[in-house]
Motif scaffolding. Sequence first.
Motif, PDB file in Angstrom:
ATOM      1  N   SER A 164       0.853  -1.189   0.000  1.00  0.00           N
ATOM      2  CA  SER A 164       0.000   0.000   0.000  1.00  0.00           C
ATOM      3  C   SER A 164       0.885   1.233   0.000  1.00  0.00           C
ATOM      4  CB  SER A 164      -0.944  -0.008   1.207  1.00  0.00           C
ATOM      5  OG  SER A 164      -0.228   0.043   2.403  1.00  0.00           O
ATOM      6  N   ASP A 183       0.535   5.650   0.248  1.00  0.00           N
ATOM      7  CA  ASP A 183      -0.412   6.695   0.615  1.00  0.00           C
ATOM      8  C   ASP A 183      -0.552   7.796  -0.440  1.00  0.00           C
ATOM      9  OD1 ASP A 183       1.898   8.149   1.001  1.00  0.00           O
ATOM     10  OD2 ASP A 183       1.568   8.525   3.122  1.00  0.00           O
ATOM     11  N   ARG A 184      -0.167   7.506  -1.649  1.00  0.00           N
ATOM     12  CA  ARG A 184      -0.377   8.408  -2.779  1.00  0.00           C
ATOM     13  C   ARG A 184      -1.044   7.620  -3.892  1.00  0.00           C
ATOM     14  NH1 ARG A 184       3.589  13.189  -3.241  1.00  0.00           N
ATOM     15  NH2 ARG A 184       4.299  13.328  -1.109  1.00  0.00           N
ATOM     16  N   GLY A 237       5.420  10.268   0.574  1.00  0.00           N
ATOM     17  CA  GLY A 237       4.569   9.091   0.702  1.00  0.00           C
ATOM     18  C   GLY A 237       5.227   8.007   1.533  1.00  0.00           C
TER      19      GLY A 237
END
Length: 117
Positions: free
Chosen positions: A54, A56-57, A110
């Motif tokens: 994963s 975060d961007r 990120g």
Amino acid sequence: MAEKARLLLPMLLLMLGLIQTGKSVRLNLPRSGSKCVTEDIHNDVVVAGSYVVSYDRLHPSPTISITVTSPYGNIIHHKENVTHDEFAFTSTESGLYLTCFLPDHTEEGGQLSVNID
């Protein structure tokens, strides 16, 4: 390096305890280098796991490499440039099995993470 491993061992044992009870664990990967977890596994134990990256961007979709090795250094599972996968094996040696996650490239900003089940 050995000192880092000793400091991280209690945290890794806690995470591995969560994995054994069927809960997932999220590991934040460093921007460079790998993050590894270990687990003491007896001989002839079926081990199964899955993982997903994963970020975060929204863009890009970063990939990782993963390697699982036995206590004597035999490679059990190895994949490169993946965003998710599963693995399963039956242990043939008793001792500490090592799983290492390595970002295939680093992005500025990120946080890159791996969710492990």
